[in-house]
Design a protein around this motif. Structure first.
Motif, PDB file in Angstrom:
ATOM      1  N   MET A 260       0.829  -1.209   0.000  1.00 40.96           N
ATOM      2  CA  MET A 260       0.000   0.000   0.000  1.00 40.96           C
ATOM      3  C   MET A 260       0.864   1.260   0.000  1.00 40.96           C
ATOM      4  SD  MET A 260      -3.257  -0.881   2.483  1.00 40.96           S
ATOM      5  CE  MET A 260      -2.325  -1.675   3.798  1.00 40.96           C
ATOM      6  N   ARG A 261       1.984   1.205   0.686  1.00 42.89           N
ATOM      7  CA  ARG A 261       2.814   2.417   0.802  1.00 42.89           C
ATOM      8  C   ARG A 261       3.598   2.700  -0.474  1.00 42.89           C
ATOM      9  NH1 ARG A 261       4.239   6.554   0.585  1.00 42.89           N
ATOM     10  NH2 ARG A 261       5.644   7.801   1.895  1.00 42.89           N
ATOM     11  N   TYR A 262       4.214   1.676  -1.053  1.00 39.41           N
ATOM     12  CA  TYR A 262       5.149   1.916  -2.151  1.00 39.41           C
ATOM     13  C   TYR A 262       4.590   1.603  -3.535  1.00 39.41           C
ATOM     14  CZ  TYR A 262       8.572   2.421   1.564  1.00 39.41           C
ATOM     15  OH  TYR A 262       9.240   2.848   2.678  1.00 39.41           O
ATOM     16  N   PHE A 263       3.511   0.831  -3.619  1.00 42.65           N
ATOM     17  CA  PHE A 263       2.932   0.528  -4.934  1.00 42.65           C
ATOM     18  C   PHE A 263       1.622   1.264  -5.176  1.00 42.65           C
ATOM     19  CE2 PHE A 263       5.899  -2.865  -4.242  1.00 42.65           C
ATOM     20  CZ  PHE A 263       6.425  -3.114  -5.505  1.00 42.65           C
ATOM     21  N   GLU A 264       0.857   1.495  -4.074  1.00 45.20           N
ATOM     22  CA  GLU A 264      -0.380   2.259  -4.217  1.00 45.20           C
ATOM     23  C   GLU A 264      -0.225   3.702  -3.756  1.00 45.20           C
ATOM     24  OE1 GLU A 264      -3.503   0.158  -2.248  1.00 45.20           O
ATOM     25  OE2 GLU A 264      -3.601  -1.403  -3.785  1.00 45.20           O
ATOM     26  N   ASP A 265       0.969   4.020  -3.285  1.00 45.98           N
ATOM     27  CA  ASP A 265       1.325   5.395  -2.896  1.00 45.98           C
ATOM     28  C   ASP A 265       0.348   5.954  -1.843  1.00 45.98           C
ATOM     29  OD1 ASP A 265       3.055   7.520  -3.007  1.00 45.98           O
ATOM     30  OD2 ASP A 265       1.934   8.580  -4.569  1.00 45.98           O
ATOM     31  N   MET A 266      -0.043   5.124  -0.895  1.00 48.87           N
ATOM     32  CA  MET A 266      -0.920   5.565   0.185  1.00 48.87           C
ATOM     33  C   MET A 266      -0.085   6.170   1.311  1.00 48.87           C
ATOM     34  SD  MET A 266      -3.553   2.313   0.296  1.00 48.87           S
ATOM     35  CE  MET A 266      -4.388   2.931   1.761  1.00 48.87           C
ATOM     36  N   THR A 267      -0.637   7.177   1.978  1.00 43.84           N
ATOM     37  CA  THR A 267       0.056   7.782   3.113  1.00 43.84           C
ATOM     38  C   THR A 267      -0.028   6.853   4.317  1.00 43.84           C
ATOM     39  OG1 THR A 267      -1.922   8.916   3.904  1.00 43.84           O
ATOM     40  CG2 THR A 267      -0.548  10.080   2.273  1.00 43.84           C
ATOM     41  N   GLN A 268       0.863   7.098   5.293  1.00 43.51           N
ATOM     42  CA  GLN A 268       0.848   6.264   6.496  1.00 43.51           C
ATOM     43  C   GLN A 268      -0.458   6.450   7.271  1.00 43.51           C
ATOM     44  OE1 GLN A 268       4.343   6.895   8.872  1.00 43.51           O
ATOM     45  NE2 GLN A 268       5.766   6.401   7.195  1.00 43.51           N
ATOM     46  N   SER A 269      -1.021   7.643   7.254  1.00 41.12           N
ATOM     47  CA  SER A 269      -2.288   7.897   7.962  1.00 41.12           C
ATOM     48  C   SER A 269      -3.423   7.090   7.346  1.00 41.12           C
ATOM     49  CB  SER A 269      -2.628   9.389   7.909  1.00 41.12           C
ATOM     50  OG  SER A 269      -1.654  10.154   8.555  1.00 41.12           O
ATOM     51  N   ARG A 270      -3.453   7.040   6.026  1.00 42.12           N
ATOM     52  CA  ARG A 270      -4.518   6.303   5.348  1.00 42.12           C
ATOM     53  C   ARG A 270      -4.363   4.804   5.588  1.00 42.12           C
ATOM     54  NH1 ARG A 270      -5.634   6.405  -1.179  1.00 42.12           N
ATOM     55  NH2 ARG A 270      -7.500   5.046  -1.163  1.00 42.12           N
ATOM     56  N   ILE A 271      -3.127   4.327   5.576  1.00 40.93           N
ATOM     57  CA  ILE A 271      -2.890   2.901   5.851  1.00 40.93           C
ATOM     58  C   ILE A 271      -3.335   2.574   7.273  1.00 40.93           C
ATOM     59  CG2 ILE A 271      -1.114   1.121   6.093  1.00 40.93           C
ATOM     60  CD1 ILE A 271       0.475   2.607   3.941  1.00 40.93           C
ATOM     61  N   ALA A 272      -3.019   3.465   8.225  1.00 42.22           N
ATOM     62  CA  ALA A 272      -3.400   3.245   9.617  1.00 42.22           C
ATOM     63  C   ALA A 272      -4.910   3.185   9.762  1.00 42.22           C
ATOM     64  CB  ALA A 272      -2.826   4.365  10.489  1.00 42.22           C
ATOM     65  N   ASP A 273      -5.625   4.085   9.088  1.00 45.45           N
ATOM     66  CA  ASP A 273      -7.088   4.077   9.154  1.00 45.45           C
ATOM     67  C   ASP A 273      -7.656   2.791   8.564  1.00 45.45           C
ATOM     68  OD1 ASP A 273      -6.983   6.572  10.282  1.00 45.45           O
ATOM     69  OD2 ASP A 273      -7.338   7.660   8.398  1.00 45.45           O
TER      70      ASP A 273
END
Length: 282
Positions: A234-247
């Motif tokens: 999610m972080r490096y391939f979907e370029d999601m922020t850490q906040s969004r991943i946490a949610d």
């Protein structure tokens, strides 16, 4: 009654034998007396003056020798300067008891000019061994193609003629084409779409490094727990922020940050052949 005047009279020296020995060139003055006198003098103004006189007297010969090397990429004036330097060395080192000065000076001056070409005329510094190989190959090619219609000699032909190995001949032949350099800005096309030599050169492709890194990290990524693999994806391939991943996972952003750092460190250590504690794998 006609008299044959070509017959020498008794007691009269023969004209041919009485005439002084003819010198090879007009620029070879008779200076043996000056050399003998200079050899007897100690260092000082008088000897320096006599030395300058000898150099001046023989300078035309030095210029003649320099002229043999014209049209080789060096100006005649520079060649004359080099030849003059060789002449000065010859005057300083000549021993008048050993024969004629010309016999000593010619090879000395010629050698100085050849050294100039060998050491100064290369655009890049080339090892002396390679320069010598170049000269041997050049001479061999000339000797092997003396007769009209003779085909260009092969590497094997030159090797057999010179006694060199084919690898040495190849190095000498490469040096034949390396006497001068070509600027990377040199135009190779005169048209409107002209391009320079630099435009034809390849460049490093960073994509290859990316492929290597991905292949090296593949096994380490497979061994990560599923949740950590999902976070990295999610972080490096979907370029999601850490906040969004946490949610999305229902955990804190700080926890996500620690998991990403720990996962990356683990994969990096495995790629570098190290255990997580930093110890090298035996």
């Amino acid at each position: 009654m006609l008299t044959d005047m070509s017959t020498s009279r008794p007691g009269t020296p023969d004209t041919a034998s009485a005439a002084p020995a003819r010198r090879t060139h007009d620029d070879a003055p008779d200076t043996m007396a000056l050399f003998a006198r200079m050899a007897e003098l100690e260092e000082g103004p008088e000897r320096d003056e006599l030395r300058d006189e000898l150099v001046t007297a023989w300078l035309p010969m030095a210029h003649r020798i320099a002229g043999r090397f014209r049209d080789r990429g060096e100006s005649v004036e520079d060649l004359r300067q080099v030849a003059a330097l060789g002449l000065v060395k010859a005057v300083d080192r000549f021993d008048p008891s050993r024969g004629a000065f010309e016999s000593y000076a010619v090879p000395t001056i010629t050698g100085e000019v050849k050294r100039h070409f060998r050491d100064r005329m290369w655009a890049l510094r080339v090892p002396r061994r390679v320069q010598e190989l170049r000269n041997r190959v050049r001479v061999a090619r000339r000797e092997l193609t003396q007769n009209p219609g003779t085909p260009e000699p092969t590497t094997a032909d030159i090797a057999g003629h010179t006694g060199l190995t084919e690898e040495e001949v190849a190095a000498g032949m490469e040096a034949l084409e390396s006497f001068s350099t070509l600027s990377l800005d040199a135009e190779l096309s005169s048209g409107e779409d002209g391009y320079s030599l630099a435009d034809t050169l390849g460049a490093s492709d960073t994509s290859y490094d990316v492929v290597v890194d991905r292949e090296a990290a593949k096994e380490g990524l497979r061994r990560l727990p599923e949740r950590e693999r999902a976070i990295l994806y999610m972080r490096y391939f979907e370029d999601m922020t850490q906040s969004r991943i946490a949610d999305q996972l229902g955990i804190s952003q700080m926890h996500v940050s620690r998991l990403i750092s720990r996962s990356c460190a683990r994969v990096r250590d495995e790629v570098l052949g190290q255990r997580p504690g930093g110890r090298t794998t035996p």
